[in-house]
Scaffold this motif. Structure first.
Motif, PDB file in Angstrom:
ATOM      1  N   LYS A  59       0.849  -1.200   0.000  1.00 45.46           N
ATOM      2  CA  LYS A  59       0.000   0.000   0.000  1.00 45.46           C
ATOM      3  C   LYS A  59       0.876   1.238   0.000  1.00 45.46           C
ATOM      4  N   TRP A  60       0.434   2.247  -0.762  1.00 49.88           N
ATOM      5  CA  TRP A  60       1.175   3.505  -0.858  1.00 49.88           C
ATOM      6  C   TRP A  60       0.871   4.380   0.346  1.00 49.88           C
ATOM      7  N   SER A  61       1.908   5.059   0.833  1.00 47.17           N
ATOM      8  CA  SER A  61       1.754   5.918   2.010  1.00 47.17           C
ATOM      9  C   SER A  61       1.295   7.324   1.654  1.00 47.17           C
ATOM     10  N   GLY A  62       1.354   7.682   0.375  1.00 49.09           N
ATOM     11  CA  GLY A  62       0.943   9.022  -0.042  1.00 49.09           C
ATOM     12  C   GLY A  62       2.058  10.040  -0.019  1.00 49.09           C
ATOM     13  N   GLU A  63       3.303   9.597   0.158  1.00 49.61           N
ATOM     14  CA  GLU A  63       4.418  10.536   0.285  1.00 49.61           C
ATOM     15  C   GLU A  63       5.246  10.619  -1.002  1.00 49.61           C
ATOM     16  N   ASP A  64       6.001   9.589  -1.308  1.00 55.15           N
ATOM     17  CA  ASP A  64       6.926   9.605  -2.441  1.00 55.15           C
ATOM     18  C   ASP A  64       6.423   8.658  -3.521  1.00 55.15           C
ATOM     19  N   TYR A  65       6.343   9.139  -4.778  1.00 52.03           N
ATOM     20  CA  TYR A  65       5.816   8.317  -5.868  1.00 52.03           C
ATOM     21  C   TYR A  65       6.725   7.129  -6.199  1.00 52.03           C
ATOM     22  N   ARG A  66       7.917   7.105  -5.656  1.00 47.28           N
ATOM     23  CA  ARG A  66       8.855   6.021  -5.959  1.00 47.28           C
ATOM     24  C   ARG A  66       8.745   4.843  -4.999  1.00 47.28           C
ATOM     25  N   PHE A  67       8.054   5.031  -3.860  1.00 45.24           N
ATOM     26  CA  PHE A  67       8.074   4.013  -2.817  1.00 45.24           C
ATOM     27  C   PHE A  67       6.672   3.704  -2.299  1.00 45.24           C
ATOM     28  N   ALA A  68       6.527   2.480  -1.761  1.00 47.07           N
ATOM     29  CA  ALA A  68       5.304   2.053  -1.085  1.00 47.07           C
ATOM     30  C   ALA A  68       5.702   1.176   0.095  1.00 47.07           C
ATOM     31  N   ASN A  69       4.711   0.783   0.906  1.00 46.23           N
ATOM     32  CA  ASN A  69       4.988   0.000   2.108  1.00 46.23           C
ATOM     33  C   ASN A  69       4.392  -1.392   1.995  1.00 46.23           C
ATOM     34  N   LEU A  70       5.154  -2.379   2.412  1.00 45.24           N
ATOM     35  CA  LEU A  70       4.673  -3.762   2.457  1.00 45.24           C
ATOM     36  C   LEU A  70       4.333  -4.097   3.899  1.00 45.24           C
ATOM     37  N   ASN A  71       3.140  -4.622   4.123  1.00 40.82           N
ATOM     38  CA  ASN A  71       2.646  -4.873   5.473  1.00 40.82           C
ATOM     39  C   ASN A  71       2.470  -6.368   5.745  1.00 40.82           C
ATOM     40  N   ASP A  72       2.277  -6.682   7.039  1.00 41.00           N
ATOM     41  CA  ASP A  72       1.917  -8.032   7.499  1.00 41.00           C
ATOM     42  C   ASP A  72       2.976  -9.085   7.196  1.00 41.00           C
ATOM     43  N   ILE A  73       4.239  -8.698   7.201  1.00 36.62           N
ATOM     44  CA  ILE A  73       5.325  -9.671   7.074  1.00 36.62           C
ATOM     45  C   ILE A  73       5.888  -9.929   8.474  1.00 36.62           C
ATOM     46  N   ALA A  74       5.713 -11.153   8.950  1.00 41.95           N
ATOM     47  CA  ALA A  74       6.079 -11.498  10.322  1.00 41.95           C
ATOM     48  C   ALA A  74       7.583 -11.449  10.540  1.00 41.95           C
ATOM     49  N   ARG A  75       7.976 -11.264  11.796  1.00 47.49           N
ATOM     50  CA  ARG A  75       9.385 -11.056  12.137  1.00 47.49           C
ATOM     51  C   ARG A  75      10.254 -12.288  11.894  1.00 47.49           C
ATOM     52  N   HIS A  76       9.668 -13.467  11.792  1.00 47.15           N
ATOM     53  CA  HIS A  76      10.487 -14.657  11.567  1.00 47.15           C
ATOM     54  C   HIS A  76      10.910 -14.825  10.104  1.00 47.15           C
ATOM     55  N   GLY A 129       8.296  -4.553  -7.112  1.00 49.97           N
ATOM     56  CA  GLY A 129       9.320  -3.658  -6.598  1.00 49.97           C
ATOM     57  C   GLY A 129      10.418  -4.424  -5.885  1.00 49.97           C
ATOM     58  N   TYR A 130      11.229  -3.676  -5.125  1.00 48.34           N
ATOM     59  CA  TYR A 130      12.390  -4.245  -4.439  1.00 48.34           C
ATOM     60  C   TYR A 130      12.493  -3.623  -3.051  1.00 48.34           C
ATOM     61  N   ILE A 131      12.988  -4.400  -2.090  1.00 54.33           N
ATOM     62  CA  ILE A 131      13.124  -3.883  -0.729  1.00 54.33           C
ATOM     63  C   ILE A 131      14.182  -2.787  -0.701  1.00 54.33           C
ATOM     64  N   LYS A 150      10.825  -0.031  -3.062  1.00 54.49           N
ATOM     65  CA  LYS A 150      10.995   0.821  -4.241  1.00 54.49           C
ATOM     66  C   LYS A 150      10.223   0.200  -5.388  1.00 54.49           C
ATOM     67  N   LEU A 151       9.285   0.946  -5.938  1.00 48.42           N
ATOM     68  CA  LEU A 151       8.411   0.415  -6.981  1.00 48.42           C
ATOM     69  C   LEU A 151       9.176   0.172  -8.278  1.00 48.42           C
ATOM     70  N   ALA A 152       8.778  -0.871  -8.979  1.00 51.62           N
ATOM     71  CA  ALA A 152       9.437  -1.219 -10.238  1.00 51.62           C
ATOM     72  C   ALA A 152       9.112  -0.217 -11.340  1.00 51.62           C
ATOM     73  N   VAL A 153       7.937   0.401 -11.268  1.00 48.60           N
ATOM     74  CA  VAL A 153       7.480   1.324 -12.314  1.00 48.60           C
ATOM     75  C   VAL A 153       7.784   2.766 -11.920  1.00 48.60           C
ATOM     76  N   ASN A 154       8.338   3.520 -12.851  1.00 50.61           N
ATOM     77  CA  ASN A 154       8.518   4.959 -12.670  1.00 50.61           C
ATOM     78  C   ASN A 154       7.287   5.651 -13.254  1.00 50.61           C
ATOM     79  N   PHE A 155       6.392   6.099 -12.400  1.00 50.82           N
ATOM     80  CA  PHE A 155       5.126   6.673 -12.861  1.00 50.82           C
ATOM     81  C   PHE A 155       5.300   8.051 -13.490  1.00 50.82           C
ATOM     82  N   ARG A 156       6.435   8.681 -13.290  1.00 54.58           N
ATOM     83  CA  ARG A 156       6.675   9.987 -13.908  1.00 54.58           C
ATOM     84  C   ARG A 156       7.010   9.857 -15.389  1.00 54.58           C
ATOM     85  N   THR A 157       7.461   8.691 -15.814  1.00 44.71           N
ATOM     86  CA  THR A 157       7.830   8.493 -17.220  1.00 44.71           C
ATOM     87  C   THR A 157       6.917   7.475 -17.909  1.00 44.71           C
ATOM     88  N   LEU A 158       5.841   7.072 -17.250  1.00 40.49           N
ATOM     89  CA  LEU A 158       4.961   6.037 -17.791  1.00 40.49           C
ATOM     90  C   LEU A 158       4.228   6.548 -19.027  1.00 40.49           C
TER      91      LEU A 158
END
Length: 280
Positions: A188-205, A230-232, A249-257
């Protein structure tokens, strides 16, 4: 009219100076061979430069049309390749003289090429407009990708246009998994930087590493499994936390799409209807 006359009177000396300069320059060039050759050489350089510039402009617009054609051709070739790959991976010989192909239903999909004609990246709820619509076979809930990776999901469709909810919209979640270990979670995107998003619900193990690749999990009907997301970029976890905080870091550059492919999952309706009946 009075203002024009006052203007001419005020700058009459300047106009006279320019007029005499032009006459002097003309006489020098006309009566002196060396100056004449220099002038002709300079003028030829200027003209050739203008021709080169105009040709560049023409070539630029031709290049845009060529890119559109290449996108259509690449999509057609991709459809053919996927069809052949599916057949080869599911080939079963029933008898020595016959070959039977049975493609799994979740692998039966095609692509529709489209061009981005409007795209926002600086809002909390961003949208992308495509130049293809219902007459081209596009329907709501179809997934959208580019050559780099996942773009978003079709939201609304008219006859000739369609609007995409991209990853850069915090109302959209994309089901992803790590390519190396298959652990999955929502992006899910945080609404801050168009280059990045957040991955949730990944357990600590779960074992993570910077640069780990994320792809679509295949758990939704919008995307087949394995499309790059994307990539971590970074990850953190506190002693008291049960889940990681992962920056992707998202795989797609939305500024050049500019060009995308809309995924037509051929069994979408059958699968969704069946799942709705199961929920009832």
């Amino acid at each position: 009219m009075k203002n024009l006359i006052n203007f001419l009177i005020q700058y009459s000396v300047v106009f006279l100076f320019l007029f005499l300069e032009v006459i002097s320059f003309t006489l020098v060039v006309k009566n002196q061979d060396y100056q004449k050759s220099v002038f002709l050489s300079s003028s030829n350089s200027v003209v050739s430069g203008m021709y080169e510039w105009s040709n560049s402009v023409v070539e630029f617009f031709k290049l845009r049309a060529a890119n559109d054609n290449l996108s259509e051709e690449n999509t057609a070739l991709k459809n053919q390749i996927i069809n052949l790959e599916n057949k080869l991976s599911t080939q079963k010989k029933e008898t020595p003289d016959s070959v039977h192909f049975r493609i799994p239903p979740e692998m039966e999909y095609q692509f529709i090429a489209a061009k981005v004609i409007n795209c926002s990246t600086n809002k909390l709820l961003n949208y992308i407009t495509l130049n293809k619509g219902a007459v081209d076979g596009i329907k709501p809930d179809m997934g959208v990708i580019s050559d780099e990776g996942v773009v978003g999901i079709i939201k609304t469709v008219s006859n000739r246009f369609s609007v995409v909810i991209p990853i850069l919209n915090n109302k959209l979640e994309i089901s992803c998994k790590f390519k190396r270990n298959n652990y999955s979670g929502p992006l899910k995107w945080s609404g801050e930087d168009y280059r990045f998003a957040n991955l949730n619900d990944i357990a600590r193990h779960v074992e993570l590493a910077l640069g780990d690749t994320l792809v679509t999990s295949g758990f939704t009907n919008n995307f087949p499994v394995g499309v790059p997301v994307g990539y971590i970029e970074d990850f953190k976890i506190k002693e008291s936390d049960a889940y990681y905080r992962i920056k992707v870091k998202l795989a797609v550059n939305f500024r050049t799409l500019s060009h995308v492919k809309v995924i037509n999952y051929l069994n979408y309706k059958e699968q969704t209807d069946l799942e709705k009946k199961a929920e009832e």
